[in-house]
Design a protein around this motif. Structure first.
Motif, PDB file in Angstrom:
ATOM      1  N   LEU A 156     -10.928  33.579  14.819  1.00  0.00           N
ATOM      2  CA  LEU A 156     -11.693  34.191  13.719  1.00  0.00           C
ATOM      3  C   LEU A 156     -12.703  35.213  14.235  1.00  0.00           C
ATOM      4  O   LEU A 156     -13.481  35.773  13.464  1.00  0.00           O
ATOM      5  CB  LEU A 156     -12.424  33.098  12.931  1.00  0.00           C
ATOM      6  CG  LEU A 156     -11.535  32.076  12.211  1.00  0.00           C
ATOM      7  CD1 LEU A 156     -12.382  30.913  11.703  1.00  0.00           C
ATOM      8  CD2 LEU A 156     -10.792  32.742  11.058  1.00  0.00           C
ATOM      9  N   ASN A 157     -12.697  35.394  15.555  1.00  0.00           N
ATOM     10  CA  ASN A 157     -13.626  36.320  16.198  1.00  0.00           C
ATOM     11  C   ASN A 157     -15.088  35.896  16.081  1.00  0.00           C
ATOM     12  O   ASN A 157     -15.967  36.704  15.806  1.00  0.00           O
ATOM     13  CB  ASN A 157     -13.423  37.747  15.668  1.00  0.00           C
ATOM     14  CG  ASN A 157     -13.910  38.771  16.655  1.00  0.00           C
ATOM     15  OD1 ASN A 157     -13.936  38.516  17.861  1.00  0.00           O
ATOM     16  ND2 ASN A 157     -14.319  39.931  16.146  1.00  0.00           N
ATOM     17  N   TYR A 158     -15.310  34.587  16.316  1.00  0.00           N
ATOM     18  CA  TYR A 158     -16.655  34.019  16.415  1.00  0.00           C
ATOM     19  C   TYR A 158     -17.573  34.371  15.245  1.00  0.00           C
ATOM     20  O   TYR A 158     -18.633  34.992  15.426  1.00  0.00           O
ATOM     21  CB  TYR A 158     -17.290  34.454  17.741  1.00  0.00           C
ATOM     22  CG  TYR A 158     -16.389  34.209  18.926  1.00  0.00           C
ATOM     23  CD1 TYR A 158     -16.178  32.906  19.405  1.00  0.00           C
ATOM     24  CD2 TYR A 158     -15.696  35.255  19.549  1.00  0.00           C
ATOM     25  CE1 TYR A 158     -15.318  32.664  20.480  1.00  0.00           C
ATOM     26  CE2 TYR A 158     -14.839  35.019  20.625  1.00  0.00           C
ATOM     27  CZ  TYR A 158     -14.662  33.733  21.083  1.00  0.00           C
ATOM     28  OH  TYR A 158     -13.822  33.490  22.129  1.00  0.00           O
ATOM     29  N   PRO A 159     -17.201  33.986  14.048  1.00  0.00           N
ATOM     30  CA  PRO A 159     -18.039  34.294  12.868  1.00  0.00           C
ATOM     31  C   PRO A 159     -19.368  33.554  12.933  1.00  0.00           C
ATOM     32  O   PRO A 159     -19.438  32.453  13.484  1.00  0.00           O
ATOM     33  CB  PRO A 159     -17.194  33.787  11.701  1.00  0.00           C
ATOM     34  CG  PRO A 159     -16.353  32.686  12.284  1.00  0.00           C
ATOM     35  CD  PRO A 159     -16.037  33.142  13.687  1.00  0.00           C
ATOM     36  N   LYS A 160     -20.406  34.146  12.387  1.00  0.00           N
ATOM     37  CA  LYS A 160     -21.736  33.515  12.380  1.00  0.00           C
ATOM     38  C   LYS A 160     -22.040  32.847  11.042  1.00  0.00           C
ATOM     39  O   LYS A 160     -22.918  31.999  10.956  1.00  0.00           O
ATOM     40  CB  LYS A 160     -22.809  34.569  12.690  1.00  0.00           C
ATOM     41  CG  LYS A 160     -22.744  35.116  14.107  1.00  0.00           C
ATOM     42  CD  LYS A 160     -23.322  34.111  15.098  1.00  0.00           C
ATOM     43  CE  LYS A 160     -23.015  34.496  16.552  1.00  0.00           C
ATOM     44  NZ  LYS A 160     -21.582  34.250  16.902  1.00  0.00           N
ATOM     45  N   PHE A 161     -21.327  33.266   9.978  1.00  0.00           N
ATOM     46  CA  PHE A 161     -21.554  32.690   8.659  1.00  0.00           C
ATOM     47  C   PHE A 161     -20.229  32.377   7.989  1.00  0.00           C
ATOM     48  O   PHE A 161     -19.235  33.086   8.211  1.00  0.00           O
ATOM     49  CB  PHE A 161     -22.388  33.658   7.800  1.00  0.00           C
ATOM     50  CG  PHE A 161     -23.733  33.913   8.381  1.00  0.00           C
ATOM     51  CD1 PHE A 161     -24.781  33.028   8.153  1.00  0.00           C
ATOM     52  CD2 PHE A 161     -23.953  35.012   9.200  1.00  0.00           C
ATOM     53  CE1 PHE A 161     -26.028  33.242   8.730  1.00  0.00           C
ATOM     54  CE2 PHE A 161     -25.205  35.233   9.787  1.00  0.00           C
ATOM     55  CZ  PHE A 161     -26.241  34.341   9.544  1.00  0.00           C
ATOM     56  N   ILE A 208     -28.031  27.387  15.499  1.00  0.00           N
ATOM     57  CA  ILE A 208     -27.771  28.018  14.209  1.00  0.00           C
ATOM     58  C   ILE A 208     -28.535  29.320  14.073  1.00  0.00           C
ATOM     59  O   ILE A 208     -29.724  29.381  14.388  1.00  0.00           O
ATOM     60  CB  ILE A 208     -28.196  27.071  13.057  1.00  0.00           C
ATOM     61  CG1 ILE A 208     -27.212  25.909  12.946  1.00  0.00           C
ATOM     62  CG2 ILE A 208     -28.288  27.816  11.747  1.00  0.00           C
ATOM     63  CD1 ILE A 208     -27.560  24.931  11.855  1.00  0.00           C
ATOM     64  N   GLN A 209     -27.856  30.350  13.623  1.00  0.00           N
ATOM     65  CA  GLN A 209     -28.513  31.629  13.369  1.00  0.00           C
ATOM     66  C   GLN A 209     -28.956  31.656  11.910  1.00  0.00           C
ATOM     67  O   GLN A 209     -28.129  31.809  11.011  1.00  0.00           O
ATOM     68  CB  GLN A 209     -27.516  32.755  13.663  1.00  0.00           C
ATOM     69  CG  GLN A 209     -28.130  34.138  13.620  1.00  0.00           C
ATOM     70  CD  GLN A 209     -27.148  35.192  14.096  1.00  0.00           C
ATOM     71  OE1 GLN A 209     -26.440  35.024  15.096  1.00  0.00           O
ATOM     72  NE2 GLN A 209     -27.049  36.284  13.350  1.00  0.00           N
ATOM     73  N   GLN A 210     -30.252  31.480  11.677  1.00  0.00           N
ATOM     74  CA  GLN A 210     -30.742  31.391  10.309  1.00  0.00           C
ATOM     75  C   GLN A 210     -30.859  32.757   9.639  1.00  0.00           C
ATOM     76  O   GLN A 210     -31.209  33.739  10.273  1.00  0.00           O
ATOM     77  CB  GLN A 210     -32.103  30.691  10.278  1.00  0.00           C
ATOM     78  CG  GLN A 210     -32.015  29.176  10.371  1.00  0.00           C
ATOM     79  CD  GLN A 210     -31.249  28.526   9.226  1.00  0.00           C
ATOM     80  OE1 GLN A 210     -30.855  29.196   8.263  1.00  0.00           O
ATOM     81  NE2 GLN A 210     -31.003  27.232   9.315  1.00  0.00           N
ATOM     82  N   GLN A 211     -30.589  32.773   8.326  1.00  0.00           N
ATOM     83  CA  GLN A 211     -30.820  33.981   7.539  1.00  0.00           C
ATOM     84  C   GLN A 211     -32.152  33.799   6.820  1.00  0.00           C
ATOM     85  O   GLN A 211     -32.504  32.708   6.425  1.00  0.00           O
ATOM     86  CB  GLN A 211     -29.712  34.164   6.489  1.00  0.00           C
ATOM     87  CG  GLN A 211     -28.365  34.462   7.087  1.00  0.00           C
ATOM     88  CD  GLN A 211     -27.335  34.833   6.024  1.00  0.00           C
ATOM     89  OE1 GLN A 211     -26.925  35.955   5.917  1.00  0.00           O
ATOM     90  NE2 GLN A 211     -26.919  33.845   5.244  1.00  0.00           N
ATOM     91  N   ASP A 234     -23.188  30.220   4.566  1.00  0.00           N
ATOM     92  CA  ASP A 234     -23.884  29.231   5.393  1.00  0.00           C
ATOM     93  C   ASP A 234     -23.647  29.526   6.866  1.00  0.00           C
ATOM     94  O   ASP A 234     -22.544  29.907   7.260  1.00  0.00           O
ATOM     95  CB  ASP A 234     -23.382  27.823   5.066  1.00  0.00           C
ATOM     96  CG  ASP A 234     -23.675  27.436   3.623  1.00  0.00           C
ATOM     97  OD1 ASP A 234     -24.829  27.641   3.206  1.00  0.00           O
ATOM     98  OD2 ASP A 234     -22.765  26.943   2.935  1.00  0.00           O
ATOM     99  N   PRO A 235     -24.676  29.328   7.698  1.00  0.00           N
ATOM    100  CA  PRO A 235     -24.534  29.631   9.124  1.00  0.00           C
ATOM    101  C   PRO A 235     -23.601  28.649   9.824  1.00  0.00           C
ATOM    102  O   PRO A 235     -23.578  27.465   9.496  1.00  0.00           O
ATOM    103  CB  PRO A 235     -25.967  29.484   9.654  1.00  0.00           C
ATOM    104  CG  PRO A 235     -26.634  28.540   8.713  1.00  0.00           C
ATOM    105  CD  PRO A 235     -26.021  28.822   7.357  1.00  0.00           C
TER     106      PRO A 235
END
Lengths: 219, 219
Positions: B119-124, B138-141, B129-130
């Motif tokens: 998936l090419n390392y998705p962040k969300f 976790i990369q917070q928004q 949701d992260p």
DNA sequence: TAATTAATTTAGATTAGTCTAAAAATATTT
DNA sequence: AAATATTTTTAGACTAATCTAAATTAATTA
């Protein structure tokens, strides 16, 4: 819905029936499931209650049409997942089995039909085993073990009998893979071992034990 | 290895802790798990024995570092599977949850790292949701509900609070999707309902109830 | 065919997860 | 602070899947 455990019993019975046996024995199932005969008896009663198997005390079991359908659905899922793991996620053919054992129990018709589509409706899995379609129909290959061919026969590898990681790793190391063209260069009378040519290039000696576990068809 | 059930308890506790609560109550867990308080108490004892939670009778629970790691691993798997289902298998965002609930318990490190790569390392995930990384990071928004913005603010939709199929279907039907640019054209004083412009094209009235469940950041 | 061996089933326990009903602890009200 | 209400825990029971040991049935052999 059947439990994971029920599904595994049905699959085991299907495979035992497939390989000859007409009515399957309690002990045979126990061995295949790595469990005890007493546990098998308990489960057989439950499966019989659900009309998934034909069961009479002491007389062995067979699958009802309903049970066979259920078994084939599990096998379909297992083999599609194996294909997915190899084709899309770069798993090697000796790595797919354990994960597919888990994935085969995921309950979602859409999921499996989409995986099927994503893979472009494959008919055989990475070990050469046929993948049942949605209705449980199987496209059989008329292949036989290469131990049964004779000198100078030219055949194509279509599958394996033994699915163990160690056997598959041995094949990899020897340069043998599904689809390879094999020529039987020589058959040793004494022990039925074979001298073969792979893809017209390399040559290899294999024992009769190995030869019995490699399936192929004449080109 | 933790059982499916244990994993689900850990996930539920994580989410309850995440949304405010410091120590989570037995009843809150029971509600989230659709089970009875007595069952929860039984399970809490087992999770405490395994050092996955901090638990003292009547005092509520929190996760130990070990328990939090386990919960984040399950959440990571859930969100990566949701992403996979939408991106690769054409599932709609209201269809992914139930299947991901099953897939999140598949035990294979290689499987999940390969899906991540695929998936090419998705962040969300598809709901905004992260997705925790391998180490649970976790990369917070810094997004907030659009009900908190004011007239003339221009924002981008980044996620939802309510994940129910019916809410997601409502958003679909209204033409609202992740990534859309929204302008708050007007705020009705009386009931805090909003008049918005989607992607500079269509306009839409939404209730405060709906607005509280849509997350966005200023562009 | 009787005796022995092997396979299968039953009986009774165990574990994980769940439940209801009752008891105990904590929180809230007056 | 006492009375009441709520929450949580315990006690005891249930189901699915498993096990060991004993009993039963079937198969084999003498």
């Amino acid at each position: 819905m059947n439990s994971f455990t029920s599904e595994n019993y049905l699959k085991a019975i299907y495979k035992l029936v497939e390989h000859g046996n007409d009515a399957v024995s309690t002990n045979a199932i126990a061995q295949k499931m790595s469990t005890k005969a007493a546990s098998v008896t308990d489960m057989l009663k439950k499966l019989a209650d659900k009309k998934l198997i034909n069961y009479q005390k002491y007389q062995g079991v067979s699958l009802t049409p309903k049970g066979e359908k259920a078994a084939l659905t599990v096998i379909r899922k297992h083999r599609l997942w194996e294909m997915f793991l190899m084709e899309k996620l770069d798993f090697k053919w000796d790595e797919v089995h354990d994960v597919a054992e888990q994935l085969e129990h995921i309950d979602s018709e859409k999921l499996i039909s989409q995986i099927d589509k994503f893979l472009n409706y494959p008919k055989f899995d990475p070990h050469g085993d046929p993948i049942p379609d949605m209705n449980g129909k199987i496209q059989q290959q008329k292949s036989k073990a290469i131990s049964k061919y004779k000198k100078n026969d030219i055949v194509k590898i279509t599958g394996v009998v033994d699915h163990s990681a160690s056997f598959l790793q041995y094949l990899d190391k020897s340069g043998l893979a599904l689809g390879n063209e094999i020529k039987i260069k020589d058959v040793v009378e004494f022990d039925r071992s074979l001298h073969i040519v792979i893809n017209k290039r390399s040559t290899l000696f294999i024992s009769n034990d190995v030869a019995k576990n490699i399936l192929a068809i004449t080109k």
